[in-house]
Design a protein around this motif. Structure first.
Motif, short mmCIF file in Angstrom:
data_model
loop_
_atom_site.label_atom_id
_atom_site.label_comp_id
_atom_site.label_asym_id
_atom_site.label_seq_id
_atom_site.Cartn_x
_atom_site.Cartn_y
_atom_site.Cartn_z
N LYS A 171 29.02 -7.54 -5.78
CA LYS A 171 27.98 -6.59 -6.19
C LYS A 171 26.64 -7.30 -6.28
O LYS A 171 26.52 -8.35 -6.92
CB LYS A 171 28.33 -5.98 -7.54
N PHE A 172 25.66 -6.71 -5.62
CA PHE A 172 24.30 -7.24 -5.65
C PHE A 172 23.46 -6.34 -6.54
O PHE A 172 23.42 -5.12 -6.35
CB PHE A 172 23.69 -7.28 -4.25
N ARG A 173 22.77 -6.95 -7.49
CA ARG A 173 21.85 -6.22 -8.37
C ARG A 173 20.45 -6.72 -8.05
O ARG A 173 20.20 -7.92 -8.01
CB ARG A 173 22.20 -6.46 -9.83
N PHE A 174 19.56 -5.77 -7.84
CA PHE A 174 18.22 -6.12 -7.38
C PHE A 174 17.20 -5.99 -8.50
O PHE A 174 17.20 -5.03 -9.25
CB PHE A 174 17.81 -5.22 -6.21
N LYS A 175 16.33 -6.98 -8.56
CA LYS A 175 15.20 -6.95 -9.48
C LYS A 175 13.95 -6.93 -8.60
O LYS A 175 13.77 -7.80 -7.75
CB LYS A 175 15.20 -8.19 -10.37
N VAL A 176 13.13 -5.90 -8.78
CA VAL A 176 11.92 -5.77 -7.97
C VAL A 176 10.78 -6.52 -8.66
O VAL A 176 10.47 -6.29 -9.83
CB VAL A 176 11.54 -4.29 -7.77
N LYS A 177 10.17 -7.44 -7.90
CA LYS A 177 9.05 -8.22 -8.42
C LYS A 177 7.76 -7.50 -8.03
O LYS A 177 7.45 -7.35 -6.86
CB LYS A 177 9.09 -9.62 -7.81
N TYR A 178 7.06 -7.04 -9.04
CA TYR A 178 5.81 -6.32 -8.79
C TYR A 178 4.66 -7.30 -8.69
O TYR A 178 4.69 -8.36 -9.31
CB TYR A 178 5.55 -5.33 -9.94
N PRO A 179 3.64 -6.94 -7.90
CA PRO A 179 2.48 -7.84 -7.82
C PRO A 179 1.79 -7.90 -9.18
O PRO A 179 1.80 -6.93 -9.93
CB PRO A 179 1.59 -7.19 -6.76
N SER A 180 1.20 -9.05 -9.49
CA SER A 180 0.53 -9.21 -10.79
C SER A 180 -0.80 -8.45 -10.83
O SER A 180 -1.25 -8.02 -11.89
CB SER A 180 0.32 -10.68 -11.12
N ARG A 181 -1.40 -8.24 -9.63
CA ARG A 181 -2.63 -7.43 -9.57
C ARG A 181 -2.86 -6.96 -8.15
O ARG A 181 -2.34 -7.53 -7.19
CB ARG A 181 -3.83 -8.20 -10.10
N LEU A 182 -3.62 -5.90 -8.03
CA LEU A 182 -3.99 -5.36 -6.72
C LEU A 182 -5.50 -5.18 -6.68
O LEU A 182 -6.12 -4.78 -7.67
CB LEU A 182 -3.34 -3.99 -6.51
N SER A 183 -6.06 -5.42 -5.52
CA SER A 183 -7.49 -5.20 -5.36
C SER A 183 -7.73 -3.69 -5.23
O SER A 183 -6.79 -2.92 -4.97
CB SER A 183 -8.01 -5.92 -4.10
N GLU A 184 -8.98 -3.26 -5.39
CA GLU A 184 -9.30 -1.83 -5.25
C GLU A 184 -8.97 -1.35 -3.84
O GLU A 184 -8.52 -0.23 -3.65
CB GLU A 184 -10.79 -1.58 -5.57
N GLU A 185 -9.18 -2.22 -2.85
CA GLU A 185 -8.87 -1.90 -1.46
C GLU A 185 -7.36 -1.63 -1.28
O GLU A 185 -6.95 -0.68 -0.64
CB GLU A 185 -9.28 -3.11 -0.59
N GLN A 186 -6.56 -2.52 -1.88
CA GLN A 186 -5.09 -2.36 -1.79
C GLN A 186 -4.64 -1.07 -2.50
O GLN A 186 -3.77 -0.35 -2.01
CB GLN A 186 -4.37 -3.57 -2.40
N LYS A 187 -5.25 -0.79 -3.65
CA LYS A 187 -4.89 0.43 -4.40
C LYS A 187 -5.22 1.67 -3.57
O LYS A 187 -4.44 2.61 -3.50
CB LYS A 187 -5.63 0.47 -5.73
N ALA A 188 -6.39 1.66 -2.92
CA ALA A 188 -6.81 2.80 -2.09
C ALA A 188 -5.85 2.98 -0.91
O ALA A 188 -5.45 4.10 -0.59
CB ALA A 188 -8.24 2.60 -1.60
N ALA A 189 -5.44 1.86 -0.29
CA ALA A 189 -4.50 1.92 0.84
C ALA A 189 -3.15 2.49 0.38
O ALA A 189 -2.55 3.32 1.06
CB ALA A 189 -4.32 0.54 1.44
N LEU A 190 -2.69 2.07 -0.80
CA LEU A 190 -1.42 2.60 -1.33
C LEU A 190 -1.52 4.11 -1.62
O LEU A 190 -0.59 4.84 -1.36
CB LEU A 190 -1.01 1.84 -2.60
N ARG A 191 -2.66 4.53 -2.18
CA ARG A 191 -2.84 5.96 -2.47
C ARG A 191 -2.80 6.77 -1.18
O ARG A 191 -2.23 7.86 -1.14
CB ARG A 191 -4.17 6.18 -3.19
#
Length: 195
Positions: A171-191
């Motif tokens: 059994k594999f259990r996954f832990k998702v590592k979130y980025p510590s911060r995003l630039s405004e450009e990255q946030k806009a691209a994700l939106r």
């Protein structure tokens, strides 16, 4: 598992038996997966035929069966110290399990914790894991990995000692590592992509 080497301790009606001697036998997860043979050196006091007390060194052979669990006991009857007027004690080896850097055991199942990035959790991931018997197991995840997701690979866990040929699951259990911060450009691209 009980082994008798053809020697008998002093018998006799009404005699008490010496107190059982327990010794820990620490095994790697690989040994408990594949099985192995261990030779344990013991020394004990015995009384020879002329009544002299001396130390005897013996090698006891233990056949570790695939799938044995922590707490499994292997008894060697009457292999403890001999005392006058007492039936020789048994020696019992108790299996203990050493920690493994990758796998954790849960009954007959093996657990692996894997850390993946947020991008991998959304787009999938291909990886390989080396099993306890040295095989390379390729795995591909193409679906989105949500919190709590568990990938189960049947018949790749620990052997079941009382059911030869059967194994638990991996059994594999996954832990998702979130980025510590995003630039405004990255946030806009994700939106744009996710919104």
């Amino acid at each position: 598992t009980t082994t008798r080497n053809g020697e008998s301790g002093g018998g006799g009606g009404g005699m008490r038996k010496g107190e059982t001697v327990e010794k820990e036998l620490s095994c790697s997860l690989e040994e408990l997966y594949k099985g192995s043979k261990r030779n344990m050196k013991i020394s004990r006091t015995i009384t020879d035929y002329s009544g002299n007390v001396r130390t005897k060194v013996e090698i006891l052979s233990i056949e570790i069966k695939p799938g044995w669990k922590k707490g499994t006991k292997v008894t060697f009857p009457e292999k403890g110290n001999e005392e006058p007027g007492v039936i020789t004690a048994d020696i019992v080896f108790v299996i203990d399990e050493k920690p493994h850097p990758v796998f954790r055991r849960d009954g007959n199942d093996l657990l692996v914790d894997l850390e993946i990035t947020l991008l991998e959790s959304l787009t999938g991931k291909t990886f390989e894991i080396t099993t306890l018997d040295g095989r390379c197991l390729p795995l591909e995840i193409t679906s989105i990995i949500k919190p709590g997701f568990e990938l189960v690979v049947p018949d790749e866990g620990m052997p079941i000692s009382k059911q030869p040929g059967k194994k638990g699951s991996l059994k594999f259990r996954f832990k998702v590592k979130y980025p510590s911060r995003l630039s405004e450009e990255q946030k806009a691209a994700l939106r744009r992509v996710l919104g």
